[in-house]
Design an enzyme around this catalytic site. Structure first.
Site, short mmCIF file in Angstrom:
data_model
loop_
_atom_site.label_atom_id
_atom_site.label_comp_id
_atom_site.label_asym_id
_atom_site.label_seq_id
_atom_site.Cartn_x
_atom_site.Cartn_y
_atom_site.Cartn_z
N PHE A 1 13.61 3.59 10.84
CA PHE A 1 12.27 3.26 10.39
C PHE A 1 11.51 4.55 10.10
O PHE A 1 11.39 5.43 10.96
CB PHE A 1 11.52 2.41 11.42
CG PHE A 1 10.36 1.71 10.77
CD1 PHE A 1 10.55 0.53 10.08
CD2 PHE A 1 9.09 2.28 10.81
CE1 PHE A 1 9.48 -0.09 9.43
CE2 PHE A 1 8.03 1.67 10.15
CZ PHE A 1 8.23 0.48 9.47
N LYS B 1 17.12 2.93 1.25
CA LYS B 1 17.97 2.66 2.42
C LYS B 1 19.07 1.72 1.96
O LYS B 1 18.99 0.51 2.20
CB LYS B 1 17.15 1.92 3.48
CG LYS B 1 16.48 2.75 4.50
CD LYS B 1 15.92 1.83 5.58
CE LYS B 1 14.55 2.24 5.98
NZ LYS B 1 13.91 1.28 6.89
N ARG C 1 0.26 6.59 7.83
CA ARG C 1 0.34 6.79 6.37
C ARG C 1 -0.11 8.18 5.96
O ARG C 1 0.31 8.71 4.94
CB ARG C 1 -0.54 5.77 5.63
CG ARG C 1 -0.08 4.33 5.74
CD ARG C 1 -0.83 3.47 4.72
NE ARG C 1 -0.74 2.05 5.00
CZ ARG C 1 0.25 1.26 4.61
NH1 ARG C 1 1.25 1.75 3.93
NH2 ARG C 1 0.23 -0.02 4.90
N GLU D 1 7.63 2.32 -6.16
CA GLU D 1 7.70 1.82 -4.78
C GLU D 1 7.96 2.99 -3.84
O GLU D 1 8.57 3.99 -4.22
CB GLU D 1 8.84 0.77 -4.71
CG GLU D 1 9.17 0.22 -3.34
CD GLU D 1 8.07 -0.57 -2.64
OE1 GLU D 1 6.95 -0.04 -2.55
OE2 GLU D 1 8.34 -1.69 -2.16
N ASP D 2 7.49 2.86 -2.60
CA ASP D 2 7.71 3.94 -1.63
C ASP D 2 9.18 3.97 -1.19
O ASP D 2 9.86 4.97 -1.27
CB ASP D 2 6.77 3.80 -0.42
CG ASP D 2 6.77 2.41 0.21
OD1 ASP D 2 7.50 1.52 -0.27
OD2 ASP D 2 6.04 2.21 1.20
N ASP E 1 14.32 -1.18 0.75
CA ASP E 1 15.02 -1.49 1.99
C ASP E 1 15.97 -2.66 1.71
O ASP E 1 17.09 -2.47 1.23
CB ASP E 1 13.95 -1.81 3.04
CG ASP E 1 14.50 -2.00 4.44
OD1 ASP E 1 15.69 -1.74 4.65
OD2 ASP E 1 13.74 -2.41 5.33
N LYS F 1 0.82 -1.19 0.00
CA LYS F 1 0.00 0.00 0.00
C LYS F 1 0.86 1.26 0.00
O LYS F 1 0.41 2.34 -0.33
CB LYS F 1 -0.87 0.03 1.27
CG LYS F 1 -1.82 -1.11 1.43
CD LYS F 1 -2.52 -0.95 2.81
CE LYS F 1 -3.31 -2.19 3.13
NZ LYS F 1 -3.84 -2.13 4.51
N GLY F 2 2.12 1.11 0.40
CA GLY F 2 2.96 2.26 0.72
C GLY F 2 3.14 3.30 -0.36
O GLY F 2 3.36 4.47 -0.09
P1 IMP Z 1 12.16 -4.44 1.14
O1 IMP Z 1 12.93 -4.85 2.35
O2 IMP Z 1 12.98 -3.59 0.18
O3 IMP Z 1 11.57 -5.65 0.45
O4 IMP Z 1 10.94 -3.55 1.64
C1 IMP Z 1 9.78 -4.20 2.06
C2 IMP Z 1 8.64 -3.25 2.26
O5 IMP Z 1 8.80 -2.73 3.55
C3 IMP Z 1 8.57 -2.08 1.29
O6 IMP Z 1 7.53 -2.26 0.39
C4 IMP Z 1 8.31 -0.89 2.16
O7 IMP Z 1 7.01 -0.41 1.94
C5 IMP Z 1 8.43 -1.40 3.58
N1 IMP Z 1 9.45 -0.62 4.29
C6 IMP Z 1 10.78 -0.73 4.23
N2 IMP Z 1 11.37 0.16 5.03
C7 IMP Z 1 10.37 0.85 5.60
C8 IMP Z 1 10.34 1.95 6.54
O8 IMP Z 1 11.36 2.49 6.98
N3 IMP Z 1 9.11 2.39 6.88
C9 IMP Z 1 7.95 1.87 6.40
N4 IMP Z 1 7.94 0.86 5.54
C10 IMP Z 1 9.14 0.36 5.14
MG MG Z 2 5.37 -1.29 1.25
#
Ligand code: IMP
Ligand code: MG
Length: 185
Positions: free
Chosen positions: A160, A139, A173, A107-108, A111, A51-52
């Site tokens: 975070f 990140k 959000r 993507e938002d 990570d 949803k982000g």
């Molecule tokens: P990934 O680790 O790159 O797969 O990220 C997984 C999901 O976690 C992403 O879709 C982001 O929406 C969410 N995410 C990662 N870091 C943060 C954060 O710092 N705050 C909120 N959501 C996060």
């Molecule tokens: Mg997300």
């Protein structure tokens, strides 16, 4: 009148401002300028990761001057079974063909990179004419899967982050800025 409860940005609540909404807005406009230039004379299918990304995507596409269509995918994590994308699966799939289309995945925040990696692979198998990734925040220190971010707004520290679509347990959000949430992790 726009008003954020004072307590949200106070030390007590554990939220500390990282990027103000006005700076996010400038970054979104810069990204849109580049996308408008790169896709001039073409049309684009913009696919958001739920949803982000919903607030970022809504602001981004309103700055695009090219013909745009939108769609969404969603991921969920799970533990059982041998999977090609670690513990991520695509839980909301596309209901349309994207073969031959120019696709921009939005993507938002990137990570570990697992979510974007998994969805890029999923979309690539559907044979789009081109596939690029746009992320508002990155990140890089936490990367497990390498992904190329074609359009990036901000690099952020290993904290975070909530607000502007990003949540903690589905909360925050709606905040218009990026905040560091101290007690999360
Ligand atoms: P990934 O680790 O790159 O797969 O990220 C997984 C999901 O976690 C992403 O879709 C982001 O929406 C969410 N995410 C990662 N870091 C943060 C954060 O710092 N705050 C909120 N959501 C996060
Ligand atoms: Mg997300």
């Amino acid at each position: 009148m726009q008003h954020i409860d004072e307590s949200l940005s106070s030390r007590q609540s554990g939220l500390h401002i990282l990027v103000e909404g006005s700076a996010i807005s400038r970054a979104v406009k810069k990204l849109a300028l580049r996308i408008n230039k790169d896709y001039a004379g073409k049309s684009l299918l913009v696919i958001g990761i739920l949803k982000g990304s919903f607030i970022f995507m809504a602001d981004l596409i309103r700055q695009l001057k090219i013909p745009v269509e939108v769609d969404f995918v969603q991921c969920s994590s799970y533990r059982s079974g041998a999977q090609s994308c670690g513990r991520i699966k695509v839980s909301k799939r596309l209901r349309q063909s994207i073969e031959g289309r120019k696709v921009l995945l939005v993507e938002d925040i990137i990570d570990s990179g697992l979510t974007a990696y998994c969805i890029l692979n999923y979309l690539r198998r559907k044979k789009p004419a081109s596939l690029k990734l746009c992320a508002l925040a990155d990140k890089p220190s936490r990367r497990k899967k390498s992904v190329v971010i074609d359009y990036l707004g901000f690099e952020v520290p290993d904290k975070f982050i909530v607000g502007y679509g990003l949540d903690w347990n589905e909360k925050y959000r709606n905040l218009p800025d990026f905040y560091i949430l101290e007690e999360a992790k």
